[in-house]
Design a protein around this motif. Structure first.
Motif, PDB file in Angstrom:
ATOM      1  N   CYS A   1       2.030   8.808  -6.584  1.00 35.50           N
ATOM      2  CA  CYS A   1       2.376  10.223  -6.368  1.00 35.50           C
ATOM      3  C   CYS A   1       3.523  10.649  -7.276  1.00 35.50           C
TER       4      CYS A   1
ATOM      5  N   ALA B   1       0.826  -1.202   0.000  1.00 42.48           N
ATOM      6  CA  ALA B   1       0.000   0.000   0.000  1.00 42.48           C
ATOM      7  C   ALA B   1       0.865   1.260   0.000  1.00 42.48           C
ATOM      8  N   VAL B   2       1.909   1.280   0.818  1.00 40.97           N
ATOM      9  CA  VAL B   2       2.796   2.444   0.889  1.00 40.97           C
ATOM     10  C   VAL B   2       3.547   2.619  -0.423  1.00 40.97           C
TER      11      VAL B   2
ATOM     12  N   THR C   1       1.285   3.889  -3.156  1.00 38.89           N
ATOM     13  CA  THR C   1       0.994   5.309  -2.976  1.00 38.89           C
ATOM     14  C   THR C   1       2.161   6.174  -3.438  1.00 38.89           C
TER      15      THR C   1
END
Length: 89
Positions: A67, A59-60, A63
């Motif tokens: 970005c 998930a990190v 993300t």
């Protein structure tokens, strides 16, 4: 349940009943085949807890990648300047 046929044979000789030996790997065990305690599925049991950690890392990382993609897409000149500061081999 045993992951070794030798261990299963030893348990059988010792008088244990309802012994199962998985020879094709835990990934092939369908949920609900064996009774288990806890929320982790049996096919994830041999991964030493990596399943719970991997979900958070994924998930990190996802993300961060999204970005970075959006930054490069909407601010290409600033992204190019940042990449110039990156060390090269």
């Amino acid at each position: 349940m045993s992951r070794s046929s030798a261990a299963a044979n030893q348990l059988d000789q010792a008088g244990f009943q309802n012994i199962a030996c998985i020879t094709s790997g835990l990934q092939k065990v369908k949920p609900g085949t064996f009774d288990s305690v806890g929320t982790t599925e049996l096919q994830d049991a041999g991964k030493a807890g990596l399943v719970t950690v991997q979900g958070k890392i994924s998930a990190v990382l996802g993300t961060v990648l999204v970005c970075a993609y959006l930054f490069i897409t909407f601010f290409p000149e600033q992204a190019e300047k940042l990449l110039q500061f990156a060390p090269t081999s």
